[in-house]
Write a protein that holds these residues in place. Structure first.
Motif, PDB file in Angstrom:
ATOM      1  N   ARG A  76       0.731  -1.096  -0.124  1.00 38.14           N
ATOM      2  CA  ARG A  76       0.154  -0.274   0.264  1.00 38.14           C
ATOM      3  C   ARG A  76       0.765   1.096  -0.193  1.00 38.14           C
ATOM      4  NH1 ARG A  76      -4.796   2.461   4.534  1.00 38.14           N
ATOM      5  NH2 ARG A  76      -5.555   3.518   2.716  1.00 38.14           N
ATOM      6  N   PRO A  77       0.822   1.991  -1.181  1.00 39.29           N
ATOM      7  CA  PRO A  77       0.520   3.124  -0.914  1.00 39.29           C
ATOM      8  C   PRO A  77       0.672   4.427   0.050  1.00 39.29           C
ATOM      9  CG  PRO A  77       0.263   3.480  -2.631  1.00 39.29           C
ATOM     10  CD  PRO A  77      -0.289   2.234  -1.954  1.00 39.29           C
ATOM     11  N   ASP A  78       1.044   5.301   0.476  1.00 37.38           N
ATOM     12  CA  ASP A  78       0.788   6.711   1.740  1.00 37.38           C
ATOM     13  C   ASP A  78      -1.351   6.169   1.301  1.00 37.38           C
ATOM     14  OD1 ASP A  78       0.461   8.699   3.039  1.00 37.38           O
ATOM     15  OD2 ASP A  78       1.460  10.547   1.579  1.00 37.38           O
ATOM     16  N   PRO A  79      -1.146   6.332   2.992  1.00 36.00           N
ATOM     17  CA  PRO A  79      -3.059   6.009   2.541  1.00 36.00           C
ATOM     18  C   PRO A  79      -3.593   7.777   2.547  1.00 36.00           C
ATOM     19  CG  PRO A  79      -1.704   4.787   4.764  1.00 36.00           C
ATOM     20  CD  PRO A  79      -0.446   5.614   3.733  1.00 36.00           C
ATOM     21  N   ALA A  80      -3.140   8.644   2.519  1.00 36.40           N
ATOM     22  CA  ALA A  80      -3.142  10.042   2.564  1.00 36.40           C
ATOM     23  C   ALA A  80      -4.019   9.857   0.646  1.00 36.40           C
ATOM     24  CB  ALA A  80      -2.705  11.357   2.669  1.00 36.40           C
ATOM     25  N   LEU A  81      -3.312   8.894  -0.770  1.00 32.98           N
ATOM     26  CA  LEU A  81      -3.841   9.212  -1.410  1.00 32.98           C
ATOM     27  C   LEU A  81      -5.418   8.283  -1.110  1.00 32.98           C
ATOM     28  CD1 LEU A  81      -0.920   7.440  -2.839  1.00 32.98           C
ATOM     29  CD2 LEU A  81      -1.915   9.943  -3.218  1.00 32.98           C
ATOM     30  N   GLY A  82      -5.794   7.958  -0.604  1.00 33.43           N
ATOM     31  CA  GLY A  82      -6.441   7.265  -0.564  1.00 33.43           C
ATOM     32  C   GLY A  82      -7.050   5.909   0.078  1.00 33.43           C
ATOM     33  N   ASP A  83      -8.304   5.184   0.246  1.00 36.02           N
ATOM     34  CA  ASP A  83      -9.071   4.401   0.129  1.00 36.02           C
ATOM     35  C   ASP A  83      -9.578   3.454  -0.727  1.00 36.02           C
ATOM     36  OD1 ASP A  83      -7.611   4.679   2.763  1.00 36.02           O
ATOM     37  OD2 ASP A  83      -9.599   4.830   3.900  1.00 36.02           O
ATOM     38  N   ASN A  84      -9.735   4.002  -2.248  1.00 33.83           N
ATOM     39  CA  ASN A  84     -10.514   2.974  -2.844  1.00 33.83           C
ATOM     40  C   ASN A  84      -9.631   3.315  -4.336  1.00 33.83           C
ATOM     41  OD1 ASN A  84     -12.693   5.105  -2.619  1.00 33.83           O
ATOM     42  ND2 ASN A  84     -13.487   3.366  -2.802  1.00 33.83           N
ATOM     43  N   PHE A  85      -9.138   1.388  -4.178  1.00 33.82           N
ATOM     44  CA  PHE A  85      -7.856   1.248  -4.916  1.00 33.82           C
ATOM     45  C   PHE A  85      -8.532   0.536  -6.453  1.00 33.82           C
ATOM     46  CE2 PHE A  85      -5.763   1.869  -1.394  1.00 33.82           C
ATOM     47  CZ  PHE A  85      -4.156   2.048  -2.436  1.00 33.82           C
ATOM     48  N   TRP A  86      -8.774   0.833  -7.826  1.00 33.34           N
ATOM     49  CA  TRP A  86      -9.319   0.031  -8.651  1.00 33.34           C
ATOM     50  C   TRP A  86      -8.619  -0.656  -9.608  1.00 33.34           C
ATOM     51  CZ3 TRP A  86     -13.683   4.673  -9.902  1.00 33.34           C
ATOM     52  CH2 TRP A  86     -14.197   4.941  -7.998  1.00 33.34           C
ATOM     53  N   ALA A  87      -8.879  -1.232 -10.588  1.00 33.94           N
ATOM     54  CA  ALA A  87      -8.566  -1.849 -11.179  1.00 33.94           C
ATOM     55  C   ALA A  87      -6.752  -2.263 -11.693  1.00 33.94           C
ATOM     56  CB  ALA A  87      -9.314  -0.963 -12.897  1.00 33.94           C
ATOM     57  N   PRO A  88      -6.603  -3.019 -11.722  1.00 34.03           N
ATOM     58  CA  PRO A  88      -4.793  -2.764 -11.959  1.00 34.03           C
ATOM     59  C   PRO A  88      -4.652  -4.189 -12.812  1.00 34.03           C
ATOM     60  CG  PRO A  88      -5.908  -4.890 -10.060  1.00 34.03           C
ATOM     61  CD  PRO A  88      -6.705  -3.905 -10.488  1.00 34.03           C
ATOM     62  N   GLU A  89      -3.234  -3.450 -13.771  1.00 31.54           N
ATOM     63  CA  GLU A  89      -3.470  -4.127 -15.354  1.00 31.54           C
ATOM     64  C   GLU A  89      -1.735  -4.364 -14.865  1.00 31.54           C
ATOM     65  OE1 GLU A  89      -4.758  -3.427 -18.977  1.00 31.54           O
ATOM     66  OE2 GLU A  89      -7.016  -3.454 -18.757  1.00 31.54           O
ATOM     67  N   VAL A  90      -1.368  -5.243 -15.476  1.00 28.92           N
ATOM     68  CA  VAL A  90       0.014  -5.506 -15.276  1.00 28.92           C
ATOM     69  C   VAL A  90       1.217  -5.767 -16.722  1.00 28.92           C
ATOM     70  CG1 VAL A  90       2.119  -7.612 -14.658  1.00 28.92           C
ATOM     71  CG2 VAL A  90      -0.014  -6.808 -13.193  1.00 28.92           C
ATOM     72  N   ALA A  91       2.115  -5.486 -16.700  1.00 33.07           N
ATOM     73  CA  ALA A  91       3.054  -5.225 -17.799  1.00 33.07           C
ATOM     74  C   ALA A  91       4.263  -5.751 -17.483  1.00 33.07           C
ATOM     75  CB  ALA A  91       3.426  -3.803 -19.259  1.00 33.07           C
ATOM     76  N   TYR A  92       4.739  -6.788 -18.550  1.00 29.84           N
ATOM     77  CA  TYR A  92       6.036  -6.587 -18.496  1.00 29.84           C
ATOM     78  C   TYR A  92       6.726  -6.671 -19.556  1.00 29.84           C
ATOM     79  CZ  TYR A  92       9.462 -10.629 -17.602  1.00 29.84           C
ATOM     80  OH  TYR A  92      10.978 -11.347 -17.807  1.00 29.84           O
ATOM     81  N   CYS A  93       8.185  -6.204 -18.867  1.00 32.20           N
ATOM     82  CA  CYS A  93       8.940  -5.120 -20.192  1.00 32.20           C
ATOM     83  C   CYS A  93      10.517  -5.604 -19.211  1.00 32.20           C
ATOM     84  CB  CYS A  93       8.224  -4.212 -20.291  1.00 32.20           C
ATOM     85  SG  CYS A  93       9.957  -3.021 -21.634  1.00 32.20           S
ATOM     86  N   ASP A  94      11.247  -5.908 -19.401  1.00 27.57           N
ATOM     87  CA  ASP A  94      12.850  -5.380 -19.846  1.00 27.57           C
ATOM     88  C   ASP A  94      13.399  -6.351 -17.698  1.00 27.57           C
ATOM     89  OD1 ASP A  94      13.358  -4.398 -21.506  1.00 27.57           O
ATOM     90  OD2 ASP A  94      13.671  -2.568 -21.267  1.00 27.57           O
TER      91      ASP A  94
END
Length: 340
Positions: A76-94
């Motif tokens: 989890r990043p800085d809690p000040a950014l918010g509590d709603n985390f949406w729609a993750p996607e992953v890319a693979y590069c290098d």
């Protein structure tokens, strides 16, 4: 032969993104705590400091049909950014994995961010800065990284528009920008698609940005290149109603212009089947184990509307464009496309 019945994963799992790495399938999505902004409420239950909490459930499968929970992926990043985390996607590069996601407070102040890991299941560490300036774009969601044939990466996402010139509707719509680096956009954003049809309405008389709008929504972009053309799949309408479904726009260039003409009466790829499957949407696309047959992976509500769950169905390419055999809710056979 493998068979399955939707949903292929019983727990809450919205916005499913599936990718394959070294013969193993991984799926990452929005869990109930991430969707409802209850991340802080989860921490006391599991007995950990909320600043050390990991978010976004991640699943693994060896056959695309049987899925098992591995762990939560993102530190989890800085809690000040918010509590709603949406729609993750992953890319693979290098030899690195990049997790793109949005974080914010309910339906406002959502920003796009990216986290990095050396392993597909993480943990992913946030890079410490937004991809799009939150001051100039206070609501950016649903990032989708796309790699073209020449190796260049692009990032599609959704953001808000308030103008209605040329017959477009106010609301959330789709844009694209080139990735200068995997963690930095080039700053040459182009509009991909705007809402034009009644079925794409999210809510009439919605208060947004201090004004009342007939608000429309296009979200969840997913891009596939097929026979030299770019198809941007997207979900339109209101995610918790039967008008929500999957359509697409098509272009000859990755940066556009795109057209979704022909969808005036409703979504052409996936739509609700009342009494069985409601609100299919926010899809990703993956090949079956033979690397020939494509499947569309999406979330949908069962008939009791208890939770958004992960579904998959065969994607079909026709001379008129992409279509789907789903949504299905009965026994299916996984078509691996094997020839005799």
């Amino acid at each position: 032969m493998l068979t399955y019945t939707n949903p292929v994963y019983e727990d809450y799992f919205a916005d499913p993104f599936v990718w394959e790495y070294e013969g193993v399938y991984y799926a990452i999505g929005t869990g109930p705590a991430e969707a409802e902004g209850m991340v802080d409420e989860v921490a006391p239950v599991v007995g950990v400091d909320s600043t050390k909490l990991r978010v976004f459930p991640l699943l693994r499968s060896f056959d695309l049909v049987n899925w098992h929970f591995v762990d939560n992926a993102l530190l989890r990043p800085d809690p000040a950014l918010g509590d709603n985390f949406w729609a993750p996607e992953v890319a693979y590069c290098d030899r690195q994995f990049y997790l793109y996601y949005s974080v914010g407070h309910e339906d406002k102040n959502h920003q796009l961010r990216v986290a990095v890991s050396d392993h597909p299941v993480g943990p992913y560490q946030d890079t410490g800065k937004p991809l799009v300036d939150p001051q100039s774009c206070p609501f950016a969601i649903d990032p989708h990284p796309f790699r073209d044939d020449d190796g260049q990466w692009y990032l599609f996402h959704a953001r808000d528009f308030l103008d209605t010139e040329g017959g477009v509707r106010a609301g959330t719509a789709l844009v694209v920008d080139r990735l200068q680096e995997m963690t930095k956009l080039a700053g040459d954003e182009k509009v991909v698609l705007r809402a034009r049809s009644d079925w794409q309405r999210f809510l009439a008389n919605r208060l947004m940005y201090g004004e009342i709008f007939d608000w429309h929504t296009l979200e969840g972009p997913c891009v596939r290149k097929h026979e030299g053309r770019y198809y941007c799949f997207y979900s339109g309408g209101r995610w918790e109603t039967e008008n929500y479904g999957v359509d697409y726009g098509v272009a000859d260039n990755v940066m556009g212009p795109y057209s979704d003409a022909g969808n005036e009466t409703g979504p052409r790829v996936l739509r609700s089947v009342p009494g069985h499957v409601m609100g299919p949407g926010h899809n990703s696309i993956v090949f079956a184990p033979d690397d020939k047959i494509e499947y569309i992976v999406y979330h949908a509500w069962p008939k009791n509307m208890a939770a958004r769950q992960m579904y998959l169905d065969k994607l079909i390419w026709t001379p008129d464009g992409p279509s789907c055999e789903g949504p299905t809710w009965t026994l299916q056979t996984l078509d691996a496309g094997k020839s005799e």
